[in-house]
Design a protein around this motif. Structure first.
Motif, PDB file in Angstrom:
ATOM      1  N   ALA A  41      -5.233 -35.250   3.155  1.00 34.91           N
ATOM      2  CA  ALA A  41      -6.085 -35.084   4.334  1.00 34.91           C
ATOM      3  C   ALA A  41      -5.439 -34.069   5.257  1.00 34.91           C
ATOM      4  O   ALA A  41      -4.254 -33.736   5.117  1.00 34.91           O
ATOM      5  CB  ALA A  41      -6.284 -36.416   5.056  1.00 34.91           C
ATOM      6  N   LEU A  42      -6.226 -33.590   6.197  1.00 30.71           N
ATOM      7  CA  LEU A  42      -5.708 -32.664   7.202  1.00 30.71           C
ATOM      8  C   LEU A  42      -5.161 -33.426   8.399  1.00 30.71           C
ATOM      9  O   LEU A  42      -5.645 -34.506   8.741  1.00 30.71           O
ATOM     10  CB  LEU A  42      -6.813 -31.730   7.688  1.00 30.71           C
ATOM     11  N   GLY A  43      -4.162 -32.842   9.036  1.00 27.92           N
ATOM     12  CA  GLY A  43      -3.750 -33.239  10.372  1.00 27.92           C
ATOM     13  C   GLY A  43      -4.261 -32.152  11.303  1.00 27.92           C
ATOM     14  O   GLY A  43      -3.597 -31.125  11.492  1.00 27.92           O
ATOM     15  N   GLU A  44      -5.439 -32.346  11.850  1.00 26.33           N
ATOM     16  CA  GLU A  44      -6.156 -31.226  12.456  1.00 26.33           C
ATOM     17  C   GLU A  44      -5.592 -30.779  13.798  1.00 26.33           C
ATOM     18  O   GLU A  44      -5.707 -29.614  14.152  1.00 26.33           O
ATOM     19  CB  GLU A  44      -7.638 -31.555  12.578  1.00 26.33           C
ATOM     20  N   ALA A  45      -4.975 -31.675  14.559  1.00 26.62           N
ATOM     21  CA  ALA A  45      -4.439 -31.259  15.858  1.00 26.62           C
ATOM     22  C   ALA A  45      -3.338 -30.216  15.671  1.00 26.62           C
ATOM     23  O   ALA A  45      -3.349 -29.149  16.296  1.00 26.62           O
ATOM     24  CB  ALA A  45      -3.916 -32.466  16.619  1.00 26.62           C
ATOM     25  N   ASP A  46      -2.380 -30.515  14.792  1.00 31.14           N
ATOM     26  CA  ASP A  46      -1.298 -29.563  14.544  1.00 31.14           C
ATOM     27  C   ASP A  46      -1.801 -28.318  13.828  1.00 31.14           C
ATOM     28  O   ASP A  46      -1.342 -27.202  14.104  1.00 31.14           O
ATOM     29  CB  ASP A  46      -0.199 -30.224  13.714  1.00 31.14           C
ATOM     30  N   LEU A  47      -2.756 -28.491  12.906  1.00 32.40           N
ATOM     31  CA  LEU A  47      -3.275 -27.337  12.188  1.00 32.40           C
ATOM     32  C   LEU A  47      -4.027 -26.405  13.128  1.00 32.40           C
ATOM     33  O   LEU A  47      -3.896 -25.172  13.035  1.00 32.40           O
ATOM     34  CB  LEU A  47      -4.205 -27.807  11.071  1.00 32.40           C
ATOM     35  N   ARG A  48      -4.791 -26.976  14.049  1.00 33.93           N
ATOM     36  CA  ARG A  48      -5.512 -26.152  15.014  1.00 33.93           C
ATOM     37  C   ARG A  48      -4.526 -25.316  15.852  1.00 33.93           C
ATOM     38  O   ARG A  48      -4.759 -24.129  16.098  1.00 33.93           O
ATOM     39  CB  ARG A  48      -6.364 -27.040  15.926  1.00 33.93           C
ATOM     40  N   ALA A  49      -3.433 -25.935  16.262  1.00 36.30           N
ATOM     41  CA  ALA A  49      -2.427 -25.213  17.040  1.00 36.30           C
ATOM     42  C   ALA A  49      -1.756 -24.138  16.193  1.00 36.30           C
ATOM     43  O   ALA A  49      -1.493 -23.017  16.680  1.00 36.30           O
ATOM     44  CB  ALA A  49      -1.393 -26.193  17.579  1.00 36.30           C
ATOM     45  N   ASP A  50      -1.465 -24.455  14.948  1.00 41.20           N
ATOM     46  CA  ASP A  50      -0.780 -23.487  14.087  1.00 41.20           C
ATOM     47  C   ASP A  50      -1.649 -22.270  13.809  1.00 41.20           C
ATOM     48  O   ASP A  50      -1.167 -21.138  13.775  1.00 41.20           O
ATOM     49  CB  ASP A  50      -0.386 -24.175  12.774  1.00 41.20           C
ATOM     50  N   LEU A  51      -2.947 -22.501  13.623  1.00 40.31           N
ATOM     51  CA  LEU A  51      -3.864 -21.406  13.317  1.00 40.31           C
ATOM     52  C   LEU A  51      -4.378 -20.696  14.561  1.00 40.31           C
ATOM     53  O   LEU A  51      -4.907 -19.586  14.465  1.00 40.31           O
ATOM     54  CB  LEU A  51      -5.056 -21.941  12.509  1.00 40.31           C
ATOM     55  N   GLY A  52      -4.285 -21.352  15.707  1.00 41.72           N
ATOM     56  CA  GLY A  52      -4.786 -20.761  16.936  1.00 41.72           C
ATOM     57  C   GLY A  52      -6.293 -20.720  17.029  1.00 41.72           C
ATOM     58  O   GLY A  52      -6.848 -19.852  17.722  1.00 41.72           O
ATOM     59  N   VAL A  53      -6.978 -21.664  16.352  1.00 36.27           N
ATOM     60  CA  VAL A  53      -8.436 -21.671  16.408  1.00 36.27           C
ATOM     61  C   VAL A  53      -8.896 -22.345  17.692  1.00 36.27           C
ATOM     62  O   VAL A  53      -8.262 -23.273  18.194  1.00 36.27           O
ATOM     63  CB  VAL A  53      -9.045 -22.382  15.182  1.00 36.27           C
ATOM     64  N   ARG A  54     -10.017 -21.892  18.220  1.00 36.76           N
ATOM     65  CA  ARG A  54     -10.476 -22.356  19.529  1.00 36.76           C
ATOM     66  C   ARG A  54     -11.455 -23.520  19.445  1.00 36.76           C
ATOM     67  O   ARG A  54     -11.541 -24.321  20.376  1.00 36.76           O
ATOM     68  CB  ARG A  54     -11.127 -21.202  20.293  1.00 36.76           C
ATOM     69  N   ASP A  55     -12.222 -23.588  18.376  1.00 29.37           N
ATOM     70  CA  ASP A  55     -13.209 -24.657  18.300  1.00 29.37           C
ATOM     71  C   ASP A  55     -13.176 -25.310  16.930  1.00 29.37           C
ATOM     72  O   ASP A  55     -12.474 -24.867  16.016  1.00 29.37           O
ATOM     73  CB  ASP A  55     -14.621 -24.145  18.632  1.00 29.37           C
ATOM     74  N   ASP A  56     -13.939 -26.367  16.808  1.00 28.68           N
ATOM     75  CA  ASP A  56     -13.894 -27.207  15.623  1.00 28.68           C
ATOM     76  C   ASP A  56     -14.268 -26.454  14.353  1.00 28.68           C
ATOM     77  O   ASP A  56     -13.667 -26.674  13.296  1.00 28.68           O
ATOM     78  CB  ASP A  56     -14.852 -28.391  15.829  1.00 28.68           C
ATOM     79  N   THR A  57     -15.234 -25.546  14.432  1.00 25.89           N
ATOM     80  CA  THR A  57     -15.673 -24.846  13.226  1.00 25.89           C
ATOM     81  C   THR A  57     -14.607 -23.898  12.690  1.00 25.89           C
ATOM     82  O   THR A  57     -14.691 -23.476  11.535  1.00 25.89           O
ATOM     83  CB  THR A  57     -16.962 -24.053  13.501  1.00 25.89           C
ATOM     84  N   GLY A  58     -13.608 -23.583  13.500  1.00 24.55           N
ATOM     85  CA  GLY A  58     -12.514 -22.736  13.024  1.00 24.55           C
ATOM     86  C   GLY A  58     -11.693 -23.378  11.930  1.00 24.55           C
ATOM     87  O   GLY A  58     -10.909 -22.700  11.255  1.00 24.55           O
ATOM     88  N   LEU A  59     -11.864 -24.685  11.736  1.00 22.46           N
ATOM     89  CA  LEU A  59     -11.133 -25.399  10.687  1.00 22.46           C
ATOM     90  C   LEU A  59     -11.943 -25.572   9.410  1.00 22.46           C
ATOM     91  O   LEU A  59     -11.448 -26.160   8.443  1.00 22.46           O
ATOM     92  CB  LEU A  59     -10.705 -26.783  11.197  1.00 22.46           C
TER      93      LEU A  59
END
Length: 279
Positions: A147-165
């Motif tokens: 599964a993804l850990g989306e909070a850390d992944l969002r920070a690592d990728l620098g995506v701004r919104d949910d669809t960025g994942l």
């Protein structure tokens, strides 16, 4: 990497409820909240000066005998490090270990050696982990899901919104399938008050091939359950496919002219298993 046999969609969990390991009273409430599984968190939910207490309290919880005939709620633990794994491995109440911040298959092998026979669930939380998704998913026979850990992944990728994942979500769906695992569950939805937003997010994730979701509050559980349960129309369509497959082998034609193959039949069986999982 050998491909595992497909699970066939039986006993698939849809709801996973997190509870902080340093608050045993919250863990007890979580076990009675109606989730398919409870994840005792020894990582992000626990302050550094409380981790030893959280580990000891969790070990005490898991030291008791499991409920008879599998009647109890499975308890997984998201560990913080090797000390947690060593303390909990072998305890009768431990149903699985969640491995945060996994980036390479070697880390999975290391934990598997420390906790032989314990189901493992790596969490992919960085760009490097996403690049290695398939090798992690197929790293060891005890890996039962990713599964993804989306909070850390969002920070690592620098995506701004949910669809960025979405690309990363699709990547882990493909990796899990290629490794013979069940579809990944979605990561937590952080706003426990926004149930409409949770429902919409679950619908979006379901469209990407994700199945089920982790929760951080019991009020989120019914929303997740409804979002991932098959609709009556989906159940009827699945039943039609399965009934047709009983009388024919290989590709087959339905009364409306559609042709379906073995993969479609397997999906239909999973749909029926989800629809009747409480029967």
């Amino acid at each position: 990497m050998a491909r595992r046999p497909d699970s066939g969609g039986t006993a698939v969990a849809l709801t996973w409820l997190y509870a902080p390991g340093d608050r045993p009273e919250v863990v007890r409430k979580a076990l009675e909240a109606g989730a398919d599984a409870v994840i005792v968190d020894l990582e992000d939910a626990v302050a550094p000066d409380r981790r030893e207490y959280a580990r000891a309290a969790t070990a005490e919880l898991l030291a008791g005998p499991p409920a008879p005939d599998g009647a109890g709620v499975p308890v997984h633990v998201r560990v913080h490090g090797e000390a947690d794994v060593r303390a909990l491995a072998g305890l009768p109440g431990l149903a699985g270990i969640r491995l945060p911040k996994i980036t390479h298959a070697a880390s999975v092998h290391h934990v598997a050696a420390l906790a032989p026979g314990v189901p493992l669930y790596p969490l992919l939380e960085s760009a490097l982990a996403i690049e290695h998704a398939y090798s992690i998913a197929g790293a060891h026979p005890e890996v039962r899901g990713i599964a993804l850990g989306e909070a850390d992944l969002r920070a690592d990728l620098g995506v701004r919104d949910d669809t960025g994942l979405d690309w990363s979500r699709g990547r882990v769906v493909v990796a899990a399938r290629a490794a013979g695992l069940d579809p990944p569950a979605m990561s937590v939805f952080p706003d426990v008050r926004d149930l409409a937003g949770l429902s919409a997010s679950c619908a979006h994730g379901r469209g990407l091939g994700l199945l089920g979701r982790a929760a951080i509050h019991p009020r989120q559980l019914p929303v997740i359950e409804r979002a991932f349960r098959p609709t009556p129309r989906e159940v009827e369509a699945a039943r039609e496919v399965v009934e047709a497959a009983r009388s024919e082998e290989g590709a087959l034609a339905l009364p409306d002219g559609r042709f379906v193959d073995a993969a479609v039949v397997a999906t239909a069986r999973r749909t029926l298993a989800l629809a009747h999982r409480d029967d």
